[in-house]
Design a protein around this motif. Structure first.
Motif, PDB file in Angstrom:
ATOM      1  N   LEU A 281      56.169  47.031  69.807  1.00 38.54           N
ATOM      2  CA  LEU A 281      56.806  46.575  71.043  1.00 38.54           C
ATOM      3  C   LEU A 281      56.188  45.517  71.929  1.00 38.54           C
ATOM      4  O   LEU A 281      56.748  44.956  72.667  1.00 38.54           O
ATOM      5  N   PHE A 282      55.137  45.181  71.473  1.00 39.18           N
ATOM      6  CA  PHE A 282      54.177  44.422  72.061  1.00 39.18           C
ATOM      7  C   PHE A 282      53.906  42.940  71.319  1.00 39.18           C
ATOM      8  O   PHE A 282      52.740  42.549  71.062  1.00 39.18           O
ATOM      9  N   PRO A 283      54.835  42.476  71.100  1.00 40.79           N
ATOM     10  CA  PRO A 283      54.564  40.869  70.173  1.00 40.79           C
ATOM     11  C   PRO A 283      53.904  39.748  70.879  1.00 40.79           C
ATOM     12  O   PRO A 283      53.313  39.080  70.368  1.00 40.79           O
ATOM     13  N   ASP A 284      53.982  39.989  72.348  1.00 37.47           N
ATOM     14  CA  ASP A 284      53.460  38.797  73.133  1.00 37.47           C
ATOM     15  C   ASP A 284      52.046  39.266  73.743  1.00 37.47           C
ATOM     16  O   ASP A 284      51.650  38.283  74.534  1.00 37.47           O
ATOM     17  N   SER A 285      51.742  40.408  73.491  1.00 31.79           N
ATOM     18  CA  SER A 285      50.472  41.084  74.485  1.00 31.79           C
ATOM     19  C   SER A 285      49.235  40.822  73.654  1.00 31.79           C
ATOM     20  O   SER A 285      49.355  40.716  71.978  1.00 31.79           O
ATOM     21  N   SER A 286      47.979  40.773  74.155  1.00 34.61           N
ATOM     22  CA  SER A 286      46.797  41.015  73.406  1.00 34.61           C
ATOM     23  C   SER A 286      46.620  42.328  72.998  1.00 34.61           C
ATOM     24  O   SER A 286      46.595  43.187  74.010  1.00 34.61           O
ATOM     25  N   LEU A 287      46.547  42.744  71.629  1.00 33.94           N
ATOM     26  CA  LEU A 287      46.290  43.946  71.409  1.00 33.94           C
ATOM     27  C   LEU A 287      44.777  44.230  70.908  1.00 33.94           C
ATOM     28  O   LEU A 287      44.181  43.744  69.997  1.00 33.94           O
ATOM     29  N   LEU A 288      44.251  45.455  71.542  1.00 34.68           N
ATOM     30  CA  LEU A 288      42.853  45.748  71.441  1.00 34.68           C
ATOM     31  C   LEU A 288      42.789  47.027  70.829  1.00 34.68           C
ATOM     32  O   LEU A 288      43.605  47.901  70.986  1.00 34.68           O
ATOM     33  N   TYR A 289      41.435  47.315  70.144  1.00 37.78           N
ATOM     34  CA  TYR A 289      41.250  48.748  69.844  1.00 37.78           C
ATOM     35  C   TYR A 289      39.772  48.652  70.075  1.00 37.78           C
ATOM     36  O   TYR A 289      38.919  47.858  70.605  1.00 37.78           O
ATOM     37  N   TYR A 290      39.484  50.108  70.335  1.00 35.52           N
ATOM     38  CA  TYR A 290      37.895  50.163  70.981  1.00 35.52           C
ATOM     39  C   TYR A 290      37.106  51.576  70.296  1.00 35.52           C
ATOM     40  O   TYR A 290      35.871  51.588  70.391  1.00 35.52           O
ATOM     41  N   LYS A 291      37.911  52.102  69.265  1.00 42.42           N
ATOM     42  CA  LYS A 291      36.928  53.584  68.693  1.00 42.42           C
ATOM     43  C   LYS A 291      35.919  52.893  67.889  1.00 42.42           C
ATOM     44  O   LYS A 291      35.294  53.969  67.523  1.00 42.42           O
ATOM     45  N   HIS A 292      35.973  51.728  67.254  1.00 43.70           N
ATOM     46  CA  HIS A 292      34.962  51.288  66.506  1.00 43.70           C
ATOM     47  C   HIS A 292      33.778  50.864  67.261  1.00 43.70           C
ATOM     48  O   HIS A 292      32.696  50.815  66.678  1.00 43.70           O
ATOM     49  N   LEU A 293      33.838  50.918  68.480  1.00 47.82           N
ATOM     50  CA  LEU A 293      32.506  50.664  69.686  1.00 47.82           C
ATOM     51  C   LEU A 293      32.295  52.035  70.079  1.00 47.82           C
ATOM     52  O   LEU A 293      30.976  52.042  70.340  1.00 47.82           O
ATOM     53  N   SER A 294      33.051  52.958  70.257  1.00 45.58           N
ATOM     54  CA  SER A 294      32.653  54.266  70.867  1.00 45.58           C
ATOM     55  C   SER A 294      32.566  55.481  70.128  1.00 45.58           C
ATOM     56  O   SER A 294      31.998  56.386  70.447  1.00 45.58           O
ATOM     57  N   GLY A 295      33.343  55.494  68.970  1.00 48.31           N
ATOM     58  CA  GLY A 295      33.382  56.749  68.018  1.00 48.31           C
ATOM     59  C   GLY A 295      34.767  57.393  68.864  1.00 48.31           C
ATOM     60  O   GLY A 295      35.065  57.105  70.001  1.00 48.31           O
ATOM     61  N   GLU A 296      35.045  58.524  67.917  1.00 48.81           N
ATOM     62  CA  GLU A 296      36.267  59.544  68.552  1.00 48.81           C
ATOM     63  C   GLU A 296      35.369  60.648  69.286  1.00 48.81           C
ATOM     64  O   GLU A 296      34.705  61.189  68.613  1.00 48.81           O
ATOM     65  N   PHE A 297      35.947  60.994  70.383  1.00 49.93           N
ATOM     66  CA  PHE A 297      35.826  62.374  70.828  1.00 49.93           C
ATOM     67  C   PHE A 297      36.645  62.560  71.961  1.00 49.93           C
ATOM     68  O   PHE A 297      37.717  61.918  72.214  1.00 49.93           O
ATOM     69  N   ASN A 298      36.556  63.976  72.548  1.00 49.63           N
ATOM     70  CA  ASN A 298      37.839  64.169  73.305  1.00 49.63           C
ATOM     71  C   ASN A 298      38.068  63.391  74.623  1.00 49.63           C
ATOM     72  O   ASN A 298      39.078  63.119  74.991  1.00 49.63           O
ATOM     73  N   THR A 299      36.824  62.766  75.202  1.00 47.53           N
ATOM     74  CA  THR A 299      37.348  61.972  76.081  1.00 47.53           C
ATOM     75  C   THR A 299      36.888  60.656  75.943  1.00 47.53           C
ATOM     76  O   THR A 299      36.225  59.883  76.976  1.00 47.53           O
ATOM     77  N   ALA A 300      37.033  59.909  74.819  1.00 46.46           N
ATOM     78  CA  ALA A 300      36.820  58.705  74.480  1.00 46.46           C
ATOM     79  C   ALA A 300      37.522  57.674  75.405  1.00 46.46           C
ATOM     80  O   ALA A 300      37.200  56.547  75.473  1.00 46.46           O
ATOM     81  N   SER A 301      38.802  57.994  75.883  1.00 48.84           N
ATOM     82  CA  SER A 301      39.413  57.154  76.772  1.00 48.84           C
ATOM     83  C   SER A 301      38.587  56.917  78.016  1.00 48.84           C
ATOM     84  O   SER A 301      38.979  55.814  78.713  1.00 48.84           O
ATOM     85  N   GLY A 302      37.484  57.477  78.210  1.00 44.06           N
ATOM     86  CA  GLY A 302      36.737  56.948  79.438  1.00 44.06           C
ATOM     87  C   GLY A 302      36.094  55.776  79.119  1.00 44.06           C
ATOM     88  O   GLY A 302      36.121  54.823  79.926  1.00 44.06           O
ATOM     89  N   PHE A 303      35.812  55.667  77.867  1.00 43.58           N
ATOM     90  CA  PHE A 303      35.071  54.420  77.291  1.00 43.58           C
ATOM     91  C   PHE A 303      36.124  53.131  77.627  1.00 43.58           C
ATOM     92  O   PHE A 303      35.839  52.031  78.189  1.00 43.58           O
ATOM     93  N   SER A 304      37.434  53.648  77.098  1.00 41.34           N
ATOM     94  CA  SER A 304      38.496  52.349  77.110  1.00 41.34           C
ATOM     95  C   SER A 304      38.719  52.038  78.518  1.00 41.34           C
ATOM     96  O   SER A 304      39.146  50.947  78.960  1.00 41.34           O
ATOM     97  N   THR A 305      38.879  53.184  79.404  1.00 46.06           N
ATOM     98  CA  THR A 305      39.158  52.886  80.807  1.00 46.06           C
ATOM     99  C   THR A 305      38.086  51.876  81.498  1.00 46.06           C
ATOM    100  O   THR A 305      38.289  51.068  82.239  1.00 46.06           O
ATOM    101  N   PHE A 306      36.771  52.385  81.011  1.00 45.22           N
ATOM    102  CA  PHE A 306      35.588  51.454  81.517  1.00 45.22           C
ATOM    103  C   PHE A 306      35.788  50.033  81.067  1.00 45.22           C
ATOM    104  O   PHE A 306      35.572  49.143  81.858  1.00 45.22           O
ATOM    105  N   ILE A 307      36.074  49.943  79.801  1.00 45.09           N
ATOM    106  CA  ILE A 307      36.091  48.493  79.186  1.00 45.09           C
ATOM    107  C   ILE A 307      37.495  47.752  79.894  1.00 45.09           C
ATOM    108  O   ILE A 307      37.410  46.462  80.195  1.00 45.09           O
ATOM    109  N   ALA A 308      38.571  48.440  79.960  1.00 45.31           N
ATOM    110  CA  ALA A 308      39.503  47.714  80.803  1.00 45.31           C
ATOM    111  C   ALA A 308      39.416  47.361  82.013  1.00 45.31           C
ATOM    112  O   ALA A 308      39.783  46.104  82.537  1.00 45.31           O
TER     113      ALA A 308
END
Length: 353
Positions: A281-308
């Motif tokens: 859906l996002f050909p013009d956007s910067s696409l990022l990923y983060y779980k290679h930095l934080s690992g997966e866990f139930n509230t891993a989205s806290g890390f992505s929110t912090f980075i965002a």
């Protein structure tokens, strides 16, 4: 629903996220299948007599919340809301072991009392002597999103002005053993992990605590404007793009208006297909990923929110997170998309404050 502001952000994770220059010092963690958080010196924040009685998640949360409140210059929040998937699982394991070892007799209640999921929010309130609204959400991978939504609703209703919102999860030996047995966690033979092109299932498991002060008013230190949140327990693969487009339309945006999309690629081949579908859906956007930095866990989205939050405040996109070559010079809108093993999908829309 009107926007609210994220006025401070603090995180304890497998990265050194309590120090400065966070975006410049991120390092991938792909050579181990279980990665542990970098813990601070708790003695600086918690009396030694109390440290012994606290589980790891309570200690991490106490320090992360301390930093978040200090940065926002708030001594007493109007509410404390915490999201967790597994709660205080160390004390849960100790209690269950006690039950077995003592043949269900002569049990001390301490481990049971400390094993409940709302222990974290309760301990933070006790430390602050805060008698305000205190709530814990336990909704697997969307626990933080529910907490943020609650804070946003309360601020919009005029009930509160500043809310301490957090997410936290810890690892425990027995649970990690069970996760390895049922192939939730990757086998040693699958290391090192290629997060974006994984052909096998299982994840690298992490842990951490992220805390934010969400407020009605913007200040000079505000990180981001929290525009909207969407949560759905089930989304079929062929519905992913519609789900995202409908969410953007609700906020009078299109895919072209999104500067950065942060996706939760976890190297689990079966569930990462949702993110692959969303990327189209996002050909013009910067696409990022983060779980290679934080690992997966139930509230891993806290890390992505912090980075965002840091990306929006510093207007920088870390190279180590980039999926495509599109690197925006100016970042206004950030979309976060996360789920856990194909369930509990969430979208969070943040805007530059």
């Amino acid at each position: 629903m009107s926007s609210v502001y994220i006025n401070s952000a603090s995180c304890i994770s497998v990265q050194d996220t309590l120090n400065d220059n966070i975006l410049q010092n991120l390092t991938p963690k792909n050579s181990s299948n279980i990665i542990k958080a970098i813990e601070p010196n708790y003695k600086e924040f918690i009396p030694p007599a109390m440290i012994r009685r606290m589980s790891k998640t309570v200690k991490m949360s106490s320090v992360a919340s301390h930093y978040a409140l200090k940065e926002a210059s708030i001594e007493q929040p109007d509410a404390i809301i915490v999201g967790t998937g597994m709660g205080c699982s160390q004390d849960s394991e100790k209690f269950l072991k006690n039950v077995i070892d003592n043949h269900e007799e002569f049990l001390t209640p301490t481990f049971f009392i400390q094993s409940t999921h709302n222990t974290v929010a309760g301990q933070i309130a006790l430390g602050l002597q805060c008698h305000a609204y205190n709530f814990t959400y336990v909704n697997t991978s969307s626990s933080l999103e529910f907490s943020l939504l609650d804070a946003q609703l309360q601020i919009n209703d005029g009930e509160v002005e500043n809310v301490l919102v957090g997410s936290t999860d810890e690892q425990t030996d027995r649970t990690m053993e069970l996760y390895c047995l049922n192939n939730t966690i990757k086998k040693e033979t699958d290391l090192p992990v290629d997060y974006l092109n994984s052909t096998n299932n299982g994840v690298v498991w992490g842990e951490g605590a992220s805390f934010f002060v969400v407020g009605k008013d913007k200040n000079e230190n505000s990180y981001a404007k929290l525009k909207n949140i969407s949560i759905s327990n089930k989304v079929e693969l062929n519905e992913v793009q519609d789900y995202i487009q409908n969410f953007l339309a609700q906020n009078s945006l299109s895919a072209h208006d999104i500067d950065v999309v942060i996706l939760g690629f976890s190297a689990d081949a079966d569930s990462d297909v949702y993110y692959t579908q969303a990327m189209k859906l996002f050909p013009d956007s910067s696409l990022l990923y983060y779980k290679h930095l934080s690992g997966e866990f139930n509230t891993a989205s806290g890390f992505s929110t912090f980075i965002a939050c840091h990306i929006l405040k510093e207007q920088q996109i870390p190279e180590v997170m980039m999926i495509n070559a599109e690197k925006k010079e100016s970042v206004k809108n950030v979309l976060l998309y996360n789920h856990l093993a194909g369930n509990d999908h969430s979208l969070v829309l943040l805007e530059k404050a």
